[in-house]
Design an enzyme around this catalytic site. Structure first.
Site, PDB file in Angstrom:
ATOM      1  N   ASP A 221       0.797  -1.235  -0.225  1.00  0.00           N
ATOM      2  CA  ASP A 221       0.052   0.048   0.048  1.00  0.00           C
ATOM      3  C   ASP A 221       0.995   1.164  -0.081  1.00  0.00           C
ATOM      4  O   ASP A 221       1.868   1.335   0.844  1.00  0.00           O
ATOM      5  CB  ASP A 221      -1.074  -0.018   1.449  1.00  0.00           C
ATOM      6  CG  ASP A 221      -1.951   1.034   1.123  1.00  0.00           C
ATOM      7  OD1 ASP A 221      -2.809   0.928   0.526  1.00  0.00           O
ATOM      8  OD2 ASP A 221      -1.603   2.104   1.909  1.00  0.00           O
ATOM      9  N   ILE A 222       0.462   2.294  -0.962  1.00  0.00           N
ATOM     10  CA  ILE A 222       1.356   3.280  -1.095  1.00  0.00           C
ATOM     11  C   ILE A 222       1.127   4.356   0.211  1.00  0.00           C
ATOM     12  O   ILE A 222      -0.020   4.702   0.526  1.00  0.00           O
ATOM     13  CB  ILE A 222       1.155   4.106  -2.278  1.00  0.00           C
ATOM     14  CG1 ILE A 222       1.358   3.367  -3.525  1.00  0.00           C
ATOM     15  CG2 ILE A 222       1.781   5.343  -2.216  1.00  0.00           C
ATOM     16  CD1 ILE A 222       0.905   3.921  -4.958  1.00  0.00           C
TER      17      ILE A 222
ATOM     18  N   ASN B 130      -2.780  12.846  -4.043  1.00  0.00           N
ATOM     19  CA  ASN B 130      -4.171  13.151  -4.936  1.00  0.00           C
ATOM     20  C   ASN B 130      -4.530  14.433  -4.314  1.00  0.00           C
ATOM     21  O   ASN B 130      -4.875  15.393  -5.266  1.00  0.00           O
ATOM     22  CB  ASN B 130      -5.088  12.165  -4.422  1.00  0.00           C
ATOM     23  CG  ASN B 130      -4.988  11.033  -5.490  1.00  0.00           C
ATOM     24  OD1 ASN B 130      -4.475  10.969  -6.559  1.00  0.00           O
ATOM     25  ND2 ASN B 130      -5.746   9.779  -5.328  1.00  0.00           N
TER      26      ASN B 130
ATOM     27  N   ASP C 110      -2.332   9.164 -10.269  1.00  0.00           N
ATOM     28  CA  ASP C 110      -2.606   8.104 -11.526  1.00  0.00           C
ATOM     29  C   ASP C 110      -1.155   7.720 -11.938  1.00  0.00           C
ATOM     30  O   ASP C 110      -0.722   6.353 -12.065  1.00  0.00           O
ATOM     31  CB  ASP C 110      -3.360   8.362 -12.514  1.00  0.00           C
ATOM     32  CG  ASP C 110      -4.764   8.307 -12.069  1.00  0.00           C
ATOM     33  OD1 ASP C 110      -5.085   7.786 -10.913  1.00  0.00           O
ATOM     34  OD2 ASP C 110      -5.782   8.577 -12.966  1.00  0.00           O
TER      35      ASP C 110
ATOM     36  N   GLU D 106      -4.748   2.558  -4.198  1.00  0.00           N
ATOM     37  CA  GLU D 106      -3.237   2.437  -4.105  1.00  0.00           C
ATOM     38  C   GLU D 106      -2.742   1.162  -3.532  1.00  0.00           C
ATOM     39  O   GLU D 106      -1.498   1.169  -3.177  1.00  0.00           O
ATOM     40  CB  GLU D 106      -2.706   3.635  -3.303  1.00  0.00           C
ATOM     41  CG  GLU D 106      -3.036   3.548  -1.771  1.00  0.00           C
ATOM     42  CD  GLU D 106      -4.356   4.360  -1.587  1.00  0.00           C
ATOM     43  OE1 GLU D 106      -4.628   4.610  -0.413  1.00  0.00           O
ATOM     44  OE2 GLU D 106      -5.335   4.388  -2.470  1.00  0.00           O
TER      45      GLU D 106
END
Length: 201
Positions: free
Chosen positions: A72-73, A80, A89, A115
């Site tokens: 997971d980022i 964002n 993106d 993400e």
């Protein structure tokens, strides 16, 4: 054979061939859309859920190891919110590319949602899976992501959870294996992020 009739028949067959080729390509594209994430080119969640069950059953039947990695980022919402979804993106695309470069052909990577990414590693014990997870983490964290022809630079990290199939646990299932990897991911998040945590099964 009449020349005009022969030419007409050839043209008809060529038109039919072109139509069939287009139809075949359209069906193939539809299949790809059903199993691929259009943003990253990785498999999508629908494919992973079906594939996971199949690989899990095979691993149990053949008494082979199987590992799952969830990535997971970290702090993705701030990217964002601060730079817009287009930039977000592109960050997702770059992280997906680095994950793909870090795994074997036998492994399956998917964008599980937002993400979050999942890597399924057949015939892989927890130690090798943890090594792979660490390689993914370093490949993301050690090299900034450059966008807009180098005008924008992002230092991105990921948190990673790892779990492996318990061959001696008859109650183990794709759901429980995924849950353990997910629990390990949240432990990595809670411990400060940019970490790999292996769930003690």
């Amino acid at each position: 054979v009449d020349r005009q009739e022969l030419m007409a028949r050839i043209r008809t067959q060529l038109r039919r061939k072109r139509y069939n080729d287009c139809l075949r390509e359209s069906v193939q594209n539809t299949i790809e859309l059903a199993v691929r994430d259009p943003l990253t080119g990785l498999h999508n969640r629908r494919y992973m859920e079906h594939h996971f069950a199949s690989v899990f059953e095979k691993s149990q039947r053949q008494a082979q190891s199987l590992s799952a990695i969830i990535c997971d980022i970290d702090h993705f919402k701030s990217i964002n919110d601060g730079y817009g979804h287009d930039v977000g993106d592109k960050v997702i695309q770059e992280v997906a590319k680095r994950i793909r470069k870090s795994i074997r052909d036998a492994d399956t990577a998917c964008r599980f949602g937002g993400e979050e990414f999942v890597v399924l590693m057949p015939d892989t014990d927890v130690h090798l899976a943890t090594t792979t997870a660490e390689r993914i983490r370093r490949r993301v964290s050690d090299h900034p992501i450059f966008l807009e022809h180098g005008a924008m630079k992002f230092s991105v990290t990921i948190s990673v959870g790892v779990a492996s199939l318990e061959q001696d646990n008859a109650d183990d299932s794709p759901k429980t294996l995924f849950k353990r990897a997910d629990t390990a991911l949240y432990q990595a998040k809670n411990a400060g992020r940019n970490l790999v945590v292996t769930e003690a099964a």
